[in-house]
Design an enzyme around this catalytic site. Sequence first.
Site, PDB file in Angstrom:
ATOM      1  N   GLU A 127      -0.071  -5.881  -0.114  1.00  0.00           N
ATOM      2  CA  GLU A 127       0.314  -5.629  -1.529  1.00  0.00           C
ATOM      3  C   GLU A 127       1.780  -5.027  -1.353  1.00  0.00           C
ATOM      4  O   GLU A 127       2.128  -4.248  -0.602  1.00  0.00           O
ATOM      5  CB  GLU A 127      -0.633  -4.538  -1.970  1.00  0.00           C
ATOM      6  CG  GLU A 127      -0.312  -4.385  -3.456  1.00  0.00           C
ATOM      7  CD  GLU A 127      -1.431  -3.488  -4.345  1.00  0.00           C
ATOM      8  OE1 GLU A 127      -2.144  -2.893  -3.443  1.00  0.00           O
ATOM      9  OE2 GLU A 127      -1.122  -3.190  -5.486  1.00  0.00           O
ATOM     10  N   GLY A 267       0.281   5.613   1.358  1.00  0.00           N
ATOM     11  CA  GLY A 267      -1.044   6.418   1.748  1.00  0.00           C
ATOM     12  C   GLY A 267      -2.038   5.452   2.275  1.00  0.00           C
ATOM     13  O   GLY A 267      -2.550   5.962   3.347  1.00  0.00           O
ATOM     14  N   MET A 269      -4.659   1.380   1.734  1.00  0.00           N
ATOM     15  CA  MET A 269      -4.698  -0.114   0.924  1.00  0.00           C
ATOM     16  C   MET A 269      -5.962  -0.474   1.122  1.00  0.00           C
ATOM     17  O   MET A 269      -6.726  -0.677   2.311  1.00  0.00           O
ATOM     18  CB  MET A 269      -3.648  -0.796   1.925  1.00  0.00           C
ATOM     19  CG  MET A 269      -3.976  -2.513   1.193  1.00  0.00           C
ATOM     20  SD  MET A 269      -3.113  -2.099  -0.363  1.00  0.00           S
ATOM     21  CE  MET A 269      -4.016  -3.490  -1.019  1.00  0.00           C
ATOM     22  N   ASN A 271      -7.730  -3.279   1.059  1.00  0.00           N
ATOM     23  CA  ASN A 271      -7.998  -4.619   1.483  1.00  0.00           C
ATOM     24  C   ASN A 271      -9.566  -4.798   1.556  1.00  0.00           C
ATOM     25  O   ASN A 271     -10.169  -3.720   1.921  1.00  0.00           O
ATOM     26  CB  ASN A 271      -7.595  -4.858   2.890  1.00  0.00           C
ATOM     27  CG  ASN A 271      -6.013  -4.449   3.140  1.00  0.00           C
ATOM     28  OD1 ASN A 271      -5.208  -4.720   2.616  1.00  0.00           O
ATOM     29  ND2 ASN A 271      -5.931  -3.293   3.972  1.00  0.00           N
ATOM     30  N   HIS A 303     -10.392   6.965  -3.732  1.00  0.00           N
ATOM     31  CA  HIS A 303      -9.727   5.915  -4.358  1.00  0.00           C
ATOM     32  C   HIS A 303      -9.685   4.614  -3.698  1.00  0.00           C
ATOM     33  O   HIS A 303      -9.865   3.799  -4.615  1.00  0.00           O
ATOM     34  CB  HIS A 303      -8.128   6.512  -4.370  1.00  0.00           C
ATOM     35  CG  HIS A 303      -7.159   5.842  -5.146  1.00  0.00           C
ATOM     36  ND1 HIS A 303      -6.803   5.867  -6.308  1.00  0.00           N
ATOM     37  CD2 HIS A 303      -6.379   4.488  -4.765  1.00  0.00           C
ATOM     38  CE1 HIS A 303      -5.842   5.010  -6.738  1.00  0.00           C
ATOM     39  NE2 HIS A 303      -5.730   3.944  -6.073  1.00  0.00           N
ATOM     40  N   GLU A 304      -9.450   4.442  -2.448  1.00  0.00           N
ATOM     41  CA  GLU A 304      -9.272   2.994  -1.993  1.00  0.00           C
ATOM     42  C   GLU A 304     -10.973   2.269  -1.951  1.00  0.00           C
ATOM     43  O   GLU A 304     -10.887   1.168  -2.334  1.00  0.00           O
ATOM     44  CB  GLU A 304      -8.853   3.102  -0.490  1.00  0.00           C
ATOM     45  CG  GLU A 304      -7.619   3.798  -0.217  1.00  0.00           C
ATOM     46  CD  GLU A 304      -6.480   3.216  -1.265  1.00  0.00           C
ATOM     47  OE1 GLU A 304      -6.597   1.992  -1.700  1.00  0.00           O
ATOM     48  OE2 GLU A 304      -5.546   3.953  -1.349  1.00  0.00           O
ATOM     49  N   GLU A 326      -4.340   0.608 -10.961  1.00  0.00           N
ATOM     50  CA  GLU A 326      -4.165   1.938 -10.492  1.00  0.00           C
ATOM     51  C   GLU A 326      -4.480   3.231 -11.286  1.00  0.00           C
ATOM     52  O   GLU A 326      -5.065   4.046 -10.821  1.00  0.00           O
ATOM     53  CB  GLU A 326      -2.639   1.691  -9.801  1.00  0.00           C
ATOM     54  CG  GLU A 326      -2.382   0.739  -8.937  1.00  0.00           C
ATOM     55  CD  GLU A 326      -3.291   0.904  -7.590  1.00  0.00           C
ATOM     56  OE1 GLU A 326      -3.827   1.976  -7.442  1.00  0.00           O
ATOM     57  OE2 GLU A 326      -3.191   0.116  -6.664  1.00  0.00           O
TER      58      GLU A 326
END
Length: 884
Positions: A127, A267, A269, A271, A303-304, A326
């Site tokens: 990203e 921070g 990602m 995926n 968050h991820e 986001e």
Amino acid sequence: MRTQEHIPVRLQDYRPYPFSMSHVSLVFDLHPTRTIVTSRLIIDRKPHEWAKGEALSLDGVGLELLSVEINGQPVSAQDYQLDENGLTLKIVPDSFKLETKVAINPAANTALSGLYMSAGRFCTQCEAEGFRHITFWPDRPDVMSRFHVRVEAAESAFPTLLSNGNRVAIGRYDDGKHWAAWDDPHPKPSYLFALVAGCFDTLEDQFVTRSGKTVELCIYVDKGAASRAIYAMDALKRSMKWDEDVFGREYDLDVFNIVAVSDFNFGAMENKGLNIFNSALLLADETTATDADYEAIEAVVAHEYFHNWSGNRVTCRDWFQLSLKEGFTVFRDQEFSADQRSRAVKRIKDVKALRARQFPEDAGPLAHPVRPKSYVKIDNFYTATIYEKGAEIIRVLQTLVGRDAFLEGANFYFAENDGTAATIEDWLHAMRSATGNQLHGIERWYDQAGTPCLEAMSDYDAANQKLTVHFKQSTPDTPGQSSKSWVPLPISMAFFGPDGEPLKLHLADTDVAADDWLIPMASTSLDLHFDGVVDRPVVSYMRGFSAPVRLITNHNVADLALLASCDTDPFVRWESTQSIARNTLLSAAKSLQAGQEPQVPEDLARVFQGALAEATRDPAFAALLLRLPEVSELMQLQPLCDPSNLLSARAFVRSLLAEQLDAELSACFAIYDPAQAFSASAQAAGQRALMAACLDLLCASGTNRAAMRAENTFFSARNMTDMMSALDGLSQFGGPRYHTALAAFKERFSDNALVMDKWFRVQAMALCEDPLATFKRLRADPGFTLLNPNRVRALGGTFASGNPTAFHQADGAGYQAIADLIADVDGTNGALAARLGTVFESCSRVNEPRQSLAKQTLQALLDRNSLSANTREILSKIYNGLIS
Ligand code: B3K
Ligand code: ZN
């Protein structure tokens, strides 16, 4: 100055991709300096008139093309066009198989976008546009495919081979190589692709979903670091459960893997099924991580994970919609943390972060809407506006429709858009349909840059026992945008009598009476009239920070003091304390500037006294109350300021408070027992935060006694939080005590890069001695490297944003030092250099000669032909916003 600009991408130019790529099979023959990537795609032209005759354009940057085949037949060079941006095949059939083979060099990839090496391992970051550095592909989020990936590598060096989805096969070759095949059943865009290969230790666990499916969880870390992933694993399981309980979202693969890497541009990602984390946001134990680290790890793991639905199952149509995933996901992680810890403390911390990072962005040369209209490099738009203001808009929406209706709307959004690439309109449509609330004007929150200003003036008419509250909102002009309209604002308010008791008021000409009010403001101005009001009430506005606005009131200091001590809303209590502190600091700064000794009224000391008296009831909250606004916050309140004047005022007021409150601070400090057993709980962290706030203020006295307290705290500390609080305290003094502590710290932690980042940070922020000389010494330290983003941020980012008086030194030497660093970082990592470049944004708020010197420094940087497009975009916007 070079004026050539890169051509911006514009939202209005969006066109769907003319082909669909239902399946892709990728084979990676991994080698650090020459990896061969074979891609086989099943391609179909879309059955629309507009897709007829369209060429097939694939993005690809820095790839060595080895071969192209269509339906098994080689395509000769005259039948395709290859340039620095990609590969175009002008004439292609309507349905076909395309195979490309390319070679790439991961070891030479210092930009850390695409496939690169970190500490001898392969890892990826795709990203936003990293996949084009891996293979030829329509690298845009609305092209979604089912990925089958085969990874091959030397087994001894790379025993672990990972990609997205579920592992479906493994095998060995005779030549020492092995392979693993991964299949991801969920179609996804290329930005969610991930691959990791290397040697790791693991921490394994399981989670049983609410429908009874067992998910294998695994965190891959450096050798010997598995125990430091225990907290992250626990946070992951809590996140999985929370998303089921609150948003009704269940995990959808058999495995969920997380890998920690040490070289990472941000921070973490999200995926699909294979999150990749900056190790700073994953690894923690009490001796190496602070409470702030634990809190950040919990939030980022959540968050991820939450992106699995808000981002992956429902992704973005184009990068202009970035806040769709986001902003929403930040909102979700904020809510998760609020449920895990103290909701009030979390809200105050989020507001502090918003004001520290997003408000200045919205008020400066980099201001942009939450949905921008154009960009040059999308990497530059992963901003506090897209993330944090985006999250605030979601919160505004929730407040307007109510929590239950909001959750229904979110459910409807997931159901309607599952498996698609959606837009902000899709989100609003789902919310409107599910709640029946038309949310009039809500789009303006996405389209208008700038922080709205809300003036709230109360007017008490004692003779007629009437109270009128006048509201007026306006949004300032921002670069390229003027004449803005109102935005829908939920105004949460309450009233307090002179005795501090809540008041129930009656809205004139209605039969409505209440003590808590939620007024949805949907106009430029609004007047509310209350009657039968016996005493002059004090109005508590924007409770819980009910909308991201700058609030201006006609409260006097007595009103603020009353709210600071009596309001039932913790946010307003904190905010009122801050307002008193801001006024005190700004008036002290004015006196100092006029060459006079500041006359500091006792209000602030009294409010602090009150906070200390009940500190043990909620230590984390008290710790927040006791922190004065930072110089960087004061800089936003004074146009064209001299940061050193603000710093002197802050130092003056702090030392006065330290003197006036010595007994209370010392008593509160003494309650803390440094030898107690460690717990990472919010409650235990609150006690440590309170001790740190007291120590910080005690150190402002400059006395030998305070220095000894900090020194004792440092050497008796049993956890990293206390150690850093003590080191911060010692840094206020400088001298041998500080340097002995720094040396002991380095001696103990020199083999732990994450802890050494803290060693760099504390010195980069220190006000003692000569901060710029310290910065230069640290840049020359053998431990400093341009190749590790964490280290660059720890030194450069911390110095420029955390040490404003040194960065804005009147001779411009601070600007030059950071410009030199940006130029050097830009040579290896343009995205990182651009991010560092945003620190110059604060130059639009400083006085002369600073602003001119900053402008000259930026001009010299922009004159360099070699500057990356990322850095050029950021610096030229800032340059244009500075006074000539
Ligand atoms: N989505 C990633 C950020 C990617 C940044 C690309 N420049 C992490 C996150 O926000 O969850
Ligand atoms: Zn995110």
